[in-house]
Design a protein around this motif. Sequence first.
Motif, PDB file in Angstrom:
ATOM      1  N   ALA A   1     -37.786 -40.781  38.520  1.00  0.00           N
ATOM      2  CA  ALA A   1     -37.710 -39.368  38.160  1.00  0.00           C
ATOM      3  C   ALA A   1     -37.196 -38.587  39.358  1.00  0.00           C
ATOM      4  N   SER A   2     -36.866 -37.317  39.101  1.00  0.00           N
ATOM      5  CA  SER A   2     -36.606 -36.375  40.186  1.00  0.00           C
ATOM      6  C   SER A   2     -37.870 -35.543  40.318  1.00  0.00           C
ATOM      7  N   LEU A   3     -38.270 -35.218  41.561  1.00  0.00           N
ATOM      8  CA  LEU A   3     -39.600 -34.615  41.685  1.00  0.00           C
ATOM      9  C   LEU A   3     -39.752 -33.534  42.747  1.00  0.00           C
ATOM     10  N   VAL A   4     -38.682 -32.869  43.087  1.00  0.00           N
ATOM     11  CA  VAL A   4     -38.797 -31.812  44.095  1.00  0.00           C
ATOM     12  C   VAL A   4     -38.840 -30.451  43.380  1.00  0.00           C
ATOM     13  N   VAL A   5     -39.987 -29.806  43.442  1.00  0.00           N
ATOM     14  CA  VAL A   5     -40.200 -28.603  42.622  1.00  0.00           C
ATOM     15  C   VAL A   5     -39.148 -27.507  42.883  1.00  0.00           C
ATOM     16  N   PRO A   6     -38.895 -27.093  44.147  1.00  0.00           N
ATOM     17  CA  PRO A   6     -37.900 -26.020  44.343  1.00  0.00           C
ATOM     18  C   PRO A   6     -36.516 -26.416  43.820  1.00  0.00           C
ATOM     19  N   GLU A   7     -36.160 -27.693  43.997  1.00  0.00           N
ATOM     20  CA  GLU A   7     -34.855 -28.143  43.486  1.00  0.00           C
ATOM     21  C   GLU A   7     -34.823 -28.016  41.961  1.00  0.00           C
ATOM     22  N   SER A   8     -35.963 -28.253  41.326  1.00  0.00           N
ATOM     23  CA  SER A   8     -36.001 -28.185  39.860  1.00  0.00           C
ATOM     24  C   SER A   8     -35.769 -26.759  39.362  1.00  0.00           C
ATOM     25  N   VAL A   9     -36.136 -25.777  40.215  1.00  0.00           N
ATOM     26  CA  VAL A   9     -35.919 -24.369  39.838  1.00  0.00           C
ATOM     27  C   VAL A   9     -34.420 -24.040  39.969  1.00  0.00           C
ATOM     28  N   GLU A  10     -33.797 -24.583  41.031  1.00  0.00           N
ATOM     29  CA  GLU A  10     -32.371 -24.311  41.251  1.00  0.00           C
ATOM     30  C   GLU A  10     -31.476 -25.094  40.307  1.00  0.00           C
ATOM     31  N   ASN A  11     -31.907 -26.295  39.964  1.00  0.00           N
ATOM     32  CA  ASN A  11     -31.051 -27.184  39.172  1.00  0.00           C
ATOM     33  C   ASN A  11     -31.863 -27.798  38.031  1.00  0.00           C
ATOM     34  N   PRO A  12     -32.308 -26.957  37.078  1.00  0.00           N
ATOM     35  CA  PRO A  12     -33.206 -27.449  36.035  1.00  0.00           C
ATOM     36  C   PRO A  12     -32.611 -28.565  35.185  1.00  0.00           C
ATOM     37  N   LEU A  13     -31.298 -28.507  34.954  1.00  0.00           N
ATOM     38  CA  LEU A  13     -30.715 -29.522  34.060  1.00  0.00           C
ATOM     39  C   LEU A  13     -30.825 -30.918  34.648  1.00  0.00           C
ATOM     40  N   LYS A  14     -30.734 -31.008  35.989  1.00  0.00           N
ATOM     41  CA  LYS A  14     -30.929 -32.319  36.615  1.00  0.00           C
ATOM     42  C   LYS A  14     -32.291 -32.898  36.186  1.00  0.00           C
ATOM     43  N   TYR A  15     -33.284 -32.032  36.130  1.00  0.00           N
ATOM     44  CA  TYR A  15     -34.655 -32.462  35.812  1.00  0.00           C
ATOM     45  C   TYR A  15     -34.817 -32.804  34.336  1.00  0.00           C
ATOM     46  N   TYR A  16     -34.251 -31.940  33.478  1.00  0.00           N
ATOM     47  CA  TYR A  16     -34.378 -32.242  32.044  1.00  0.00           C
ATOM     48  C   TYR A  16     -33.597 -33.502  31.689  1.00  0.00           C
ATOM     49  N   LEU A  17     -32.452 -33.717  32.384  1.00  0.00           N
ATOM     50  CA  LEU A  17     -31.660 -34.915  32.071  1.00  0.00           C
ATOM     51  C   LEU A  17     -32.318 -36.156  32.662  1.00  0.00           C
ATOM     52  N   ASN A  18     -32.627 -36.110  33.970  1.00  0.00           N
ATOM     53  CA  ASN A  18     -33.157 -37.329  34.597  1.00  0.00           C
ATOM     54  C   ASN A  18     -34.582 -37.632  34.119  1.00  0.00           C
ATOM     55  N   ASN A  19     -35.375 -36.606  33.950  1.00  0.00           N
ATOM     56  CA  ASN A  19     -36.769 -36.883  33.590  1.00  0.00           C
ATOM     57  C   ASN A  19     -36.962 -36.980  32.072  1.00  0.00           C
ATOM     58  N   THR A  20     -36.548 -35.948  31.348  1.00  0.00           N
ATOM     59  CA  THR A  20     -36.871 -35.953  29.919  1.00  0.00           C
ATOM     60  C   THR A  20     -35.874 -36.789  29.101  1.00  0.00           C
ATOM     61  N   ALA A  21     -34.568 -36.548  29.316  1.00  0.00           N
ATOM     62  CA  ALA A  21     -33.589 -37.271  28.486  1.00  0.00           C
ATOM     63  C   ALA A  21     -33.625 -38.772  28.786  1.00  0.00           C
ATOM     64  N   ASN A  22     -33.657 -39.132  30.078  1.00  0.00           N
ATOM     65  CA  ASN A  22     -33.651 -40.571  30.395  1.00  0.00           C
ATOM     66  C   ASN A  22     -34.953 -41.251  29.957  1.00  0.00           C
ATOM     67  N   THR A  23     -36.063 -40.511  30.000  1.00  0.00           N
ATOM     68  CA  THR A  23     -37.315 -41.091  29.499  1.00  0.00           C
ATOM     69  C   THR A  23     -37.205 -41.296  27.989  1.00  0.00           C
ATOM     70  N   SER A  24     -36.634 -40.330  27.287  1.00  0.00           N
ATOM     71  CA  SER A  24     -36.500 -40.454  25.819  1.00  0.00           C
ATOM     72  C   SER A  24     -35.653 -41.679  25.487  1.00  0.00           C
ATOM     73  N   ASN A  25     -34.572 -41.856  26.252  1.00  0.00           N
ATOM     74  CA  ASN A  25     -33.715 -43.010  25.977  1.00  0.00           C
ATOM     75  C   ASN A  25     -34.444 -44.323  26.266  1.00  0.00           C
ATOM     76  N   LEU A  26     -35.203 -44.325  27.369  1.00  0.00           N
ATOM     77  CA  LEU A  26     -35.942 -45.544  27.727  1.00  0.00           C
ATOM     78  C   LEU A  26     -36.953 -45.899  26.622  1.00  0.00           C
ATOM     79  N   VAL A  27     -37.618 -44.880  26.108  1.00  0.00           N
ATOM     80  CA  VAL A  27     -38.601 -45.112  25.039  1.00  0.00           C
ATOM     81  C   VAL A  27     -37.864 -45.615  23.786  1.00  0.00           C
ATOM     82  N   LYS A  28     -36.715 -45.035  23.511  1.00  0.00           N
ATOM     83  CA  LYS A  28     -35.939 -45.466  22.337  1.00  0.00           C
ATOM     84  C   LYS A  28     -35.593 -46.952  22.445  1.00  0.00           C
TER      85      LYS A  28
END
Length: 342
Positions: free
Chosen positions: A83-110
């Motif tokens: 995952a990506s896990l740096v909180v301030p970076e997540s505020v500046e670049n939210p899509l990195k977080y939604y893609l790497n954390n949520t989308a890639n997790t969804s694909n892995l579960v699929k």
Amino acid sequence: MNILITGGAGYIGSHVAKQICTYTDHNITILDNCSTGFESTVQKLQELFAGRITFIKADLSDWEMIDEIFRLNRFDAVIHFAASLVVPESVENPLKYYLNNTANTSNLVKICIKQGVNRFVFSSTAAVYGEPELLEDGIREEYETRPINPYGRSKLMSEWVLEDTAKAYKDFRYIALRYFNVAGADIFYENSKLAPRIGQSTKNATHLIKVAAETALGKREKMYIFGDDYPTPDGTCIRDYIHVDDLSNAHISALNYLSTNTNTHTIFNVGYGRGFSVKDVIETMKRVSGVNFAVEIADRRPGDPAILVSNSDKIKETIGWKAQFDDLELICKSALEWEKRL
Ligand SMILES: NC(=O)c1ccc[n+]([C@@H]2O[C@H](COP(=O)([O-])OP(=O)(O)OC[C@H]3O[C@@H](n4cnc5c(N)ncnc54)[C@H](O)[C@@H]3O)[C@@H](O)[C@H]2O)c1
């Protein structure tokens, strides 16, 4: 069992791999893109546990490749740290977080569903609670989740992906572990001296105990306390620091539980259920290092709750996890000893 560990070249994943190889006879496949983890850490693990660990350098965002990896290997369970896990970076670049954390997790579960891999342990975080009110008994799992940054939200959304998937696919079981503040390094002794073989090598880390260890060793000129006017006894924030080897053992308990209890989908906090202030931690690091390093008071950081302490009764009662290293001095010492080796 053959267990896939995503993010196993990173801090927590590498300790979990070490504990699994030490205490079970499972084999491990580490999948990591080494964006924040280290190939040298995997090599160290491979030296320590010859023949038990396979390494695949791959990126979870390469969905075709991940599909191929699952087709070519038989995994019995997945522990998902990447995952990506740096909180301030997540505020500046939210899509990195939604893609790497949520989308890639969804694909892995699929892919797990597609390939019939039905045991899944997920790294979640206390960040899903946001800024909870002060609770005498610590935060329980059923406390309202109100994450205040994209990192916490991306992790909470991943929990929802798991929850909904487990409802729809009855064979799929998962445990999401909400970690509190993870710290320390491999508890290993050589000639009766603490000599960690792996630890936190993260670059530009913001974790208090690592920063304090770096400052004690002169790698930083000074360190900062962000706010000393919180409603706590010494005015600094209070957190629940858990040793990384104890946290790792919680993953082994979770895997065992998933193997014997079908129809499990649940969430556990993992912490010690007690807190230390920033000043407590700094004083402890000064004591164990013998260095009176420079500390400055700075402004509060937005989104830092005054107190964040777990209630971890549920994991203890349900899967029998027990802490062994609930000792701030040992946590600081192990972090310091590791830092000397970097
Ligand atoms: N460190 C903490 O205090 C803490 C607290 C709560 C939750 N967590 C969670 O624990 C997990 C591990 O954290 P950590 O502290 O070990 O961080 P880390 O950065 O050391 O480890 C993450 C690993 O994932 C790998 N990775 C990231 N994106 C990837 C991708 N797309 N494909 C393949 N590999 C990828 C990185 O290279 C790294 O090795 C994370 O999911 C994090 O959210 C950590």
